[in-house]
Design a protein around this motif. Structure first.
Motif, mmCIF file in Angstrom:
data_model
loop_
_atom_site.group_PDB
_atom_site.id
_atom_site.type_symbol
_atom_site.label_atom_id
_atom_site.label_comp_id
_atom_site.label_asym_id
_atom_site.label_seq_id
_atom_site.Cartn_x
_atom_site.Cartn_y
_atom_site.Cartn_z
ATOM 1 N N LEU A 24 52.619 43.790 45.442
ATOM 2 C CA LEU A 24 51.178 43.568 45.299
ATOM 3 C C LEU A 24 50.896 42.141 45.757
ATOM 4 O O LEU A 24 51.484 41.198 45.228
ATOM 5 N N HIS A 25 50.035 41.995 46.727
ATOM 6 C CA HIS A 25 49.635 40.665 47.181
ATOM 7 C C HIS A 25 48.297 40.357 46.537
ATOM 8 O O HIS A 25 47.334 41.091 46.712
ATOM 9 N N ALA A 26 48.237 39.275 45.772
ATOM 10 C CA ALA A 26 47.062 38.978 44.958
ATOM 11 C C ALA A 26 46.326 37.744 45.448
ATOM 12 O O ALA A 26 46.935 36.809 45.966
ATOM 13 N N GLN A 27 45.011 37.791 45.269
ATOM 14 C CA GLN A 27 44.178 36.619 45.497
ATOM 15 C C GLN A 27 42.999 36.710 44.546
ATOM 16 O O GLN A 27 42.710 37.770 43.992
ATOM 17 N N GLN A 28 42.335 35.587 44.335
ATOM 18 C CA GLN A 28 41.179 35.563 43.451
ATOM 19 C C GLN A 28 40.074 34.796 44.136
ATOM 20 O O GLN A 28 40.299 33.732 44.715
ATOM 21 N N ASN A 29 38.875 35.381 44.126
ATOM 22 C CA ASN A 29 37.711 34.602 44.546
ATOM 23 C C ASN A 29 37.008 34.149 43.271
ATOM 24 O O ASN A 29 37.589 34.187 42.195
ATOM 25 N N LYS A 30 35.765 33.766 43.355
ATOM 26 C CA LYS A 30 35.079 33.206 42.184
ATOM 27 C C LYS A 30 35.114 34.119 40.964
ATOM 28 O O LYS A 30 35.340 33.677 39.848
ATOM 29 N N THR A 31 34.883 35.419 41.160
ATOM 30 C CA THR A 31 34.772 36.321 40.008
ATOM 31 C C THR A 31 35.719 37.510 40.054
ATOM 32 O O THR A 31 35.874 38.201 39.052
ATOM 33 N N ASP A 32 36.335 37.791 41.185
ATOM 34 C CA ASP A 32 37.115 39.017 41.351
ATOM 35 C C ASP A 32 38.593 38.726 41.594
ATOM 36 O O ASP A 32 38.952 37.680 42.143
ATOM 37 N N PHE A 33 39.413 39.687 41.220
ATOM 38 C CA PHE A 33 40.819 39.693 41.601
ATOM 39 C C PHE A 33 40.969 40.744 42.694
ATOM 40 O O PHE A 33 40.489 41.869 42.547
ATOM 41 N N ILE A 34 41.630 40.385 43.772
ATOM 42 C CA ILE A 34 41.792 41.280 44.914
ATOM 43 C C ILE A 34 43.279 41.455 45.166
ATOM 44 O O ILE A 34 44.022 40.475 45.299
ATOM 45 N N PHE A 35 43.708 42.713 45.221
ATOM 46 C CA PHE A 35 45.106 43.038 45.463
ATOM 47 C C PHE A 35 45.192 43.870 46.731
ATOM 48 O O PHE A 35 44.421 44.798 46.921
ATOM 49 N N ASN A 36 46.141 43.533 47.587
ATOM 50 C CA ASN A 36 46.410 44.304 48.797
ATOM 51 C C ASN A 36 47.820 44.860 48.683
ATOM 52 O O ASN A 36 48.755 44.140 48.311
ATOM 53 N N THR A 37 47.961 46.133 48.989
ATOM 54 C CA THR A 37 49.247 46.782 48.795
ATOM 55 C C THR A 37 49.343 48.072 49.599
ATOM 56 O O THR A 37 48.351 48.555 50.149
#
Length: 159
Positions: A24-37
């Motif tokens: 799972l590749h994770a990142q966070q913007n101001k309010t969301d968690f985004i996972f790419n997989t």
């Protein structure tokens, strides 16, 4: 004919225990968690039983991406170990995420119709206080947010 992904409606009211994948590749913007997989697996406890939903993708002849969902009894393709006399039957390897609010309040599927076929491109799980949005593609995107997804295609089903 009933589409296979429509059977996902039966998890309504169940608990989303987590989402796992081999990576799972994770990142966070101001309010969301985004996972790419690739090939994530949702594991859900419903009526005392854990079921797994593998999420994959396909592509139409016109190169439009769509989701493939498969209910299964093991977390494959995620690496796992079986523990027979344990509260959890499978010990999962790879990467995983859990959310605090677990009860699935609503499930919606979005996509498009192409001739006689209907394609699911986005799955939206509404939990107690968060939304989990899964979008189709060669690398699937999973967004965990306090707000529903923006720019959703046509509604295909909703509970």
């Amino acid at each position: 004919m009933k589409s296979k992904w429509e059977s996902l409606k039966k998890i309504l009211g169940g608990e989303l225990k987590g989402i796992c994948a081999n990576q799972l590749h994770a990142q966070q913007n101001k309010t969301d968690f985004i996972f790419n997989t690739v090939e994530p697996v949702l594991y859900i406890k419903n009526n005392g039983l854990i079921t797994y939903w593998k999420v994959d993708w396909g592509e139409t002849m016109e190169a439009d991406d769509y989701l493939l969902l498969n209910e299964q009894s093991t977390p494959e393709p995620v690496e796992y170990e079986t523990k027979e006399n344990s509260h959890y039957r499978h010990i999962l390897g790879g990467s995983g995420i859990e959310v605090q609010q677990k009860t699935i309040q609503n499930i919606s599927g979005y996509g498009f119709k192409d001739r006689d076929d209907t394609f699911l491109t986005t799955l939206l799980l509404e939990l107690e206080e968060v939304y989990i949005c899964i979008k189709a593609g060669p690398v699937l995107q999973i967004v965990i947010s306090n707000e529903a997804c923006d720019e959703l295609p046509d509604v295909i089903f909703s509970t």
